[in-house]
Scaffold this active site. Structure first.
Site, PDB file in Angstrom:
ATOM      1  N   GLU A   1       3.293   5.471 -11.016  1.00  0.00           N
ATOM      2  CA  GLU A   1       4.359   5.709 -10.081  1.00  0.00           C
ATOM      3  C   GLU A   1       5.799   5.378 -10.482  1.00  0.00           C
ATOM      4  O   GLU A   1       6.765   6.301 -10.504  1.00  0.00           O
ATOM      5  CB  GLU A   1       4.197   5.571  -8.735  1.00  0.00           C
ATOM      6  CG  GLU A   1       3.012   6.591  -8.215  1.00  0.00           C
ATOM      7  CD  GLU A   1       2.556   5.836  -6.780  1.00  0.00           C
ATOM      8  OE1 GLU A   1       2.533   6.731  -5.917  1.00  0.00           O
ATOM      9  OE2 GLU A   1       2.286   4.709  -6.367  1.00  0.00           O
TER      10      GLU A   1
ATOM     11  N   SER B   1       0.958  -1.164  -0.004  1.00  0.00           N
ATOM     12  CA  SER B   1      -0.137  -0.125   0.066  1.00  0.00           C
ATOM     13  C   SER B   1       0.880   1.127  -0.212  1.00  0.00           C
ATOM     14  O   SER B   1       2.144   1.189  -0.141  1.00  0.00           O
ATOM     15  CB  SER B   1      -0.876  -0.255   1.085  1.00  0.00           C
ATOM     16  OG  SER B   1      -0.215   0.117   2.361  1.00  0.00           O
ATOM     17  N   LYS B   2       0.233   2.459  -0.058  1.00  0.00           N
ATOM     18  CA  LYS B   2       0.959   3.530   0.012  1.00  0.00           C
ATOM     19  C   LYS B   2       1.894   3.855   1.107  1.00  0.00           C
ATOM     20  O   LYS B   2       2.887   4.609   0.863  1.00  0.00           O
ATOM     21  CB  LYS B   2      -0.110   4.753  -0.019  1.00  0.00           C
ATOM     22  CG  LYS B   2      -0.986   4.956  -1.281  1.00  0.00           C
ATOM     23  CD  LYS B   2      -0.096   5.443  -2.342  1.00  0.00           C
ATOM     24  CE  LYS B   2      -0.895   5.821  -3.738  1.00  0.00           C
ATOM     25  NZ  LYS B   2       0.064   6.103  -4.696  1.00  0.00           N
ATOM     26  N   ARG B   3       1.694   3.070   2.061  1.00  0.00           N
ATOM     27  CA  ARG B   3       2.624   3.506   3.136  1.00  0.00           C
ATOM     28  C   ARG B   3       3.840   2.761   3.151  1.00  0.00           C
ATOM     29  O   ARG B   3       4.987   3.078   3.672  1.00  0.00           O
ATOM     30  CB  ARG B   3       2.170   2.845   4.751  1.00  0.00           C
ATOM     31  CG  ARG B   3       2.163   1.222   4.706  1.00  0.00           C
ATOM     32  CD  ARG B   3       1.383   0.884   5.956  1.00  0.00           C
ATOM     33  NE  ARG B   3       1.346  -0.885   6.152  1.00  0.00           N
ATOM     34  CZ  ARG B   3       0.708  -1.590   5.766  1.00  0.00           C
ATOM     35  NH1 ARG B   3      -0.607  -1.113   5.078  1.00  0.00           N
ATOM     36  NH2 ARG B   3       0.566  -2.799   5.810  1.00  0.00           N
TER      37      ARG B   3
END
Length: 521
Positions: free
Chosen positions: A274, A264-266
Site C-alpha cells: 500500500e 491495523s487497517k483502521r
C-alpha cells in the site's frame, strides 16, 4: 530446577539471521521492520540473511502472496543471501517442502517419551479453556492424555482415532534467557502446558517447525516482535530436548497505531504494497521503519540503508512500543523525493501519469520534458500519487471548469481588463519558453492595465493555469509553453499560454449559464 541460557556478543560468532513470513496476505510494515532489523544485523556484522517461507497453513497460504512478499523485500532493498529463490545448503526453504523432516524429528521425541499422542477432541479442549479462564487459571492443556501407555496410544491411532502429538513440558522449572533487547526473561513451566507439535491432520505447529528450521539452518540470532515472547520458553525446551544450543533471542517492540493499539487497517495503510502504491520511495520507508524503536545516533534521522547497517546494534533497540507516524514518514519521503534524480522521478511517476491518461508511450523529447517539470512539483508533495493533482494545470487545463467555481468567476469578473490584456499580449505568438520572456509579457500587461501585485498576478494565474494556487507562475508558464511545443511525443497535447489566455477570455465573456470554451487538451 532452573535453565539459564547465556550468549556471547553478537559479533563473537558468524551471524545467521532469518526472516520467515507466512504467505497469507500482504507484508505488514511491522513484519517489514522485523525483516529490516534482521537484514541490518546481518549486513552490519558481515553475516548471512536467510529468507524462509512458513506456509504450513495450507488453507490460507498462496504462491501469489509469497511472490508479493518477495517483490516487496526486493523493492525495499532487503536482498537475502540464502533461501527461497536463492537456494543454499540448508534447504528446502519452504515449510511445505520440509514435512518429512518434521515427521522424522517428532518420531525421535516420541521414542524418548518426550512427546505423546493426544486424543482430546476440539470441543473438550475448548471447554477446558473456557473453564480455566472463568476460574482465572492459566488456560493450558489439562494433561488428560499424558499418561496413556504408548502401546495403547499406538493401537488407538492405528484404528483411525484422530490424534495430535504433544510435547511433554517438564514440571516446575524456570526457563530463563537473556533477551538481547529486554534483558533477563523468566517463565515457569507450570504456566505453559504441553504444546501441540503436530496437529491431527499431520501439519506441524508453529512452535515445533520453527525450532527444527532454525536449528537445522544454523540460525544464531532470532530477531522478532515481542508478541513472540510467550513462545520462547516452549522453543527453548524443545532445543534442549534435541540437545541443541538455542539461538540468541531479541524481541523488539511492536509497531502501534496513533491510538496505542496494534497497527491495523483502521489506521489506514499498513502493508508495504500500500505504501509503495501511494508513492513512497523504498529508501524513505526503510529509513523511517529503522527509526521506530531504534536511533542511528549522532542526532541524525535521514540515514542511507548501508549506513544504517553500519550503525545498527541490537542493544540500542528500545523497550517501548513505537507509534507509526504517517506525518513523519511523509517528512522522510519528501527529503528523498527532493534528492531523487530527475530521470528516476520520471521512471517512478510514469504509472501515475498513465493512469490519468496523460501519457501513453512517451518519446525521448517527452521524457526530457518531464525530467524538467517533475522536480518543480515534487517539492510540494508528500508522495508520488499526489503528483497528478500538482500537474493538472499542465495536462488537464479547462477554462470552463475553472470558471464554474463561483469564487474564481467572481474574481475573474473583477479582473476582466487584465485577462483581456493578457489575451492580447500573448496573441502575438511569443513562446514564453523561459522566465525572462514570461516576466516581460507580464510587464506589458501591467503597463496596459495599471494593475500591480496580486491584482495583476492572480487573474493571470487563473487564466493560464485554471486554478487559484500551485506552482510559481514564472516556473509554471514556461513549462506550459515547452510542453505545448512538443508534437507526437506520446503525451496528451498541452494547450499553450496564448491558447489558454484566449480561451479563458472568451469563456469569461460568455454568460455563466452558457458556459465557455475549453482549451485544447
Amino acid at each position: 530446577m532452573r535453565s539459564t541460557t547465556k550468549y556471547k556478543s553478537v559479533y563473537d560468532i558468524r551471524v545467521r539471521v532469518r526472516f520467515a513470513p507466512s504467505p497469507t496476505g500482504q507484508l505488514h510494515v511491522g513484519n517489514a521492520r522485523s525483516a529490516l532489523f534482521n537484514w541490518l544485523l546481518a549486513r552490519g556484522s558481515g553475516g548471512t540473511f536467510v529468507f524462509r517461507i512458513e506456509d504450513t497453513d495450507v488453507a490460507r497460504s498462496t504462491r501469489e502472496s509469497e511472490a508479493a512478499i518477495l517483490e516487496d523485500l526486493e523493492w525495499m532493498g532487503l536482498s537475502w543471501d540464502e533461501g527461497v529463490e536463492r537456494g543454499g545448503d540448508h534447504g528446502p526453504y519452504r515449510q511445505s517442502e520440509r514435512l518429512h523432516i518434521y515427521r522424522a524429528h517428532v518420531v525421535e521425541l516420541m521414542a524418548r517419551g518426550q512427546a505423546y499422542r493426544c486424543f482430546c477432541p476440539p470441543e473438550q479442549l475448548e471447554m477446558d479453556r473456557y473453564n480455566a479462564l472463568r476460574e482465572r487459571r492459566p488456560p493450558k492443556y489439562a494433561g488428560r492424555c499424558r499418561d496413556i501407555p504408548p502401546d495403547e496410544a499406538r493401537r488407538r491411532a492405528e484404528n483411525g482415532e484422530p490424534s495430535a502429538i504433544r510435547f511433554r513440558i517438564p514440571d516446575d522449572r524456570d526457563v530463563v534467557w537473556n533477551d538481547l533487547v529486554r534483558g533477563e526473561v523468566r517463565f515457569n513451566t507450570d504456566v505453559l502446558g504441553d504444546p501441540v507439535l503436530v496437529r491431527s491432520e499431520g501439519v506441524p505447529a508453529y512452535n515445533y517447525a520453527v525450532v527444527i528450521d532454525d536449528a537445522l539452518m544454523e540460525i544464531t540470532h532470532v530477531v522478532r516482535g515481542e508478541d513472540h515472547i510467550s513462545n520462547t520458553p516452549r522453543q527453548i525446551l524443545l532445543y534442549e530436548a534435541f540437545g541443541w544450543k538455542p539461538p540468541a533471542f531479541a524481541h523488539v517492540p511492536l509497531v502501534l497505531g496513533p491510538d496505542g493499539g496494534r497497527l491495523s487497517k483502521r489506521h489506514g495503510a499498513t502493508s508495504v504494497a500500500e505504501f509503495r502504491a501511494r508513492g513512497y520511495l523504498p529508501e524513505a520507508l526503510t529509513n523511517y521503519l529503522a527509526l521506530i524503536g531504534w536511533s542511528p545516533g549522532e542526532g541524525q534521522e535521514i540515514v542511507a540503508l548501508d549506513e544504517l547497517a553500519r550503525r545498527f546494534r541490537l542493544e540500542d533497540v528500545g523497550h517501548s512500543a513505537g507509534v507509526f507516524d504517517v506525518e513523519k514518514l511523509a517528512w522522510v519521503n519528501r527529503h528523498y523525493l527532493k534528492a531523487a534524480a530527475p530521470a528516476r522521478l520520471v521512471q517512478l511517476s510514469t504509472s501515475y501519469l498513465k493512469s490519468e491518461g496523460w501519457i501513453v508511450d512517451p518519446t525521448g523529447e517527452a521524457l526530457d520534458f518531464l525530467a524538467g517539470v517533475l522536480p518543480l512539483v515534487t517539492s510540494s508533495v508528500d508522495r508520488l500519487d499526489q503528483l497528478p493533482a500538482r500537474l493538472r494545470f499542465l495536462f488537464d487545463y479547462s477554462a470552463e471548469r475553472a470558471l464554474a467555481e463561483p469564487v474564481v468567476r467572481a474574481e475573474a469578473e473583477t479582473a476582466r481588463p487584465v485577462i483581456a490584456a493578457l489575451a492580447e499580449v500573448l496573441g502575438g505568438g511569443e513562446p514564453l519558453l523561459d522566465r525572462e520572456a514570461f516576466r516581460a509579457a507580464i510587464g506589458r500587461v501591467r503597463d496596459r492595465t495599471g494593475a500591480k501585485g496580486k491584482a495583476l498576478l492572480h487573474p493571470i494565474r487563473l487564466a493560464l493555469m485554471g486554478e487559484p494556487e500551485g506552482l510559481e507562475l514564472d516556473m509554471a508558464v514556461p513549462a506550459i509553453a515547452r510542453g505545448a511545443a512538443l508534437r507526437d511525443s506520446g503525451m496528451r497535447p498541452i494547450a499553450g499560454p496564448a491558447d489558454r489566455a484566449r480561451t479563458f477570455n472568451e469563456a469569461l465573456g460568455a454568460s455563466p449559464s452558457a458556459g465557455g470554451g475549453t482549451a485544447p487538451a
